[in-house]
Design an enzyme around this catalytic site. Structure first.
Site, PDB file in Angstrom:
ATOM      1  N   SER A   1       0.959  -1.141   0.352  1.00 28.82           N
ATOM      2  CA  SER A   1       0.029  -0.188  -0.056  1.00 28.82           C
ATOM      3  C   SER A   1       0.915   1.379   0.028  1.00 28.82           C
ATOM      4  O   SER A   1       2.021   1.280   0.531  1.00 28.82           O
ATOM      5  CB  SER A   1      -0.799  -0.082   1.269  1.00 28.82           C
ATOM      6  OG  SER A   1      -1.867  -0.948   1.134  1.00 28.82           O
TER       7      SER A   1
HETATM    8  N1  SAM Z   1      -0.937  -4.540   3.866  1.00 24.84           N
HETATM    9  C1  SAM Z   1      -0.209  -4.849   2.760  1.00 24.84           C
HETATM   10  C2  SAM Z   1       1.408  -4.634   2.811  1.00 24.84           C
HETATM   11  O1  SAM Z   1       1.665  -3.703   3.843  1.00 24.84           O
HETATM   12  O2  SAM Z   1       2.011  -4.730   1.933  1.00 24.84           O
HETATM   13  C3  SAM Z   1      -0.849  -4.494   1.521  1.00 24.84           C
HETATM   14  C4  SAM Z   1      -1.920  -5.401   1.172  1.00 24.84           C
HETATM   15  S1  SAM Z   1      -2.398  -5.498  -0.631  1.00 24.84           S
HETATM   16  C5  SAM Z   1      -3.031  -3.634  -0.714  1.00 24.84           C
HETATM   17  C6  SAM Z   1      -4.054  -6.567  -0.287  1.00 24.84           C
HETATM   18  C7  SAM Z   1      -3.703  -7.814   0.121  1.00 24.84           C
HETATM   19  O3  SAM Z   1      -5.130  -8.484   0.625  1.00 24.84           O
HETATM   20  C8  SAM Z   1      -3.027  -8.729  -0.834  1.00 24.84           C
HETATM   21  O4  SAM Z   1      -2.013  -9.301  -0.478  1.00 24.84           O
HETATM   22  C9  SAM Z   1      -4.193  -9.775  -1.020  1.00 24.84           C
HETATM   23  O5  SAM Z   1      -3.795 -10.940  -1.621  1.00 24.84           O
HETATM   24  C10 SAM Z   1      -5.010  -9.808   0.174  1.00 24.84           C
HETATM   25  N2  SAM Z   1      -6.113 -10.371   0.047  1.00 24.84           N
HETATM   26  C11 SAM Z   1      -7.283 -10.070  -0.679  1.00 24.84           C
HETATM   27  N3  SAM Z   1      -8.437 -10.827  -0.090  1.00 24.84           N
HETATM   28  C12 SAM Z   1      -7.988 -11.466   0.999  1.00 24.84           C
HETATM   29  C13 SAM Z   1      -8.536 -12.336   2.089  1.00 24.84           C
HETATM   30  N4  SAM Z   1      -9.878 -12.660   1.819  1.00 24.84           N
HETATM   31  N5  SAM Z   1      -7.967 -12.842   3.151  1.00 24.84           N
HETATM   32  C14 SAM Z   1      -6.697 -12.415   3.079  1.00 24.84           C
HETATM   33  N6  SAM Z   1      -5.848 -11.562   2.427  1.00 24.84           N
HETATM   34  C15 SAM Z   1      -6.567 -11.240   1.213  1.00 24.84           C
END
Ligand code: SAM
Length: 228
Positions: free
Chosen positions: A72
């Protein structure tokens, strides 16, 4: 329970300078929580991006990581972390570990972090980064985070770092009374970031934190037809 702010290995002088410039940029963009700014000032974001993007680690932008996901934007991390209200020893659940950067910022504030990622590769890479940086108060799990982590509930705060079609009820119910759920809600193009506070056993209140753009939350209480 209480915990100490976490240790980090030193970065090169160039990265230290860029990190302090990023803190200045975030302050100018309106981030006023000094503890959050200090945490962003110690976490080496260059350790959470692909090596080829290390030179861009302190740009205030989201960057690509494996599995077509993103780390992010620092402004988003700062906004969500300020909104959830972390104290030393707070028990915080993060949905969407991604690179692990947001979890590391929470740990730097002294939180006990529980973080869920649906992609095993990303969770494994993040765990390895936490190990190398000496971060011990971060618990990882590979599963569908849209239904939370019931066995560890209740949480003082929950951050959802992917965009949901609606506020996931399971997550709202895993908050302690007074706890806050920070969640982007909207369609796949853009979302509104909400701070949802649990005010009683069956009552919650919501505050609009403005427009943001996240990758989709894929799962039982997220989007169900995605391939990412
Ligand atoms: N917080 C992260 C960082 O600091 O790098 C950024 C996260 S990225 C914007 C969103 C993440 O949510 C992705 O890695 C994606 O695979 C994950 N994601 C999407 N749906 C999800 C779910 N139901 N459970 C867990 N992870 C999920």
């Amino acid at each position: 329970m209480s915990s100490q702010p976490q240790p980090f290995t030193p970065s090169s002088t160039l990265f230290v300078q860029r990190r302090s410039h990023l803190v200045q940029v975030l302050r100018e963009r309106g981030i006023a929580d000094e503890a959050v700014l200090a945490a962003i000032g110690v976490v080496p974001r260059e350790a959470f991006v692909p090596d080829v993007l290390a030179a861009n680690a302190y740009d205030d932008t989201a960057l690509p990581i494996d599995e077509l996901q993103t780390i992010s934007q620092p402004f988003t991390v700062a906004t969500m972390t300020s909104a959830v209200g972390v104290r030393s020893g707070s028990k915080i659940l993060e949905i969407g570990t991604g690179s692990g950067y947001q979890a590391a910022v929470l740990a730097a504030l002294g939180a006990i972090v529980y973080t869920i990622e649906r992609h095993a590769l990303l969770s494994h890479q993040a765990r390895e980064r936490f190990r190398r940086l000496g971060l011990q108060n971060i618990h990882t799990r590979v599963s569908d985070g849209s239904i939370g982590w019931a066995a560890q509930a209740p949480f003082d705060g929950i951050l959802v770092t992917a965009g949901a079609p609606d506020v996931p009820e399971a997550l709202a119910r895993q908050l302690s009374i007074g706890g806050r759920l920070i969640v982007p809600v909207g369609d796949r193009v853009g979302q509104t970031l909400y701070s949802v506070t649990r005010t009683g056993d069956e009552t919650w209140s919501a505050q609009d934190l403005g427009p943001f753009k996240f990758v989709p939350l894929i799962g039982a209480e997220g989007w169900q037809d995605g391939v990412r």
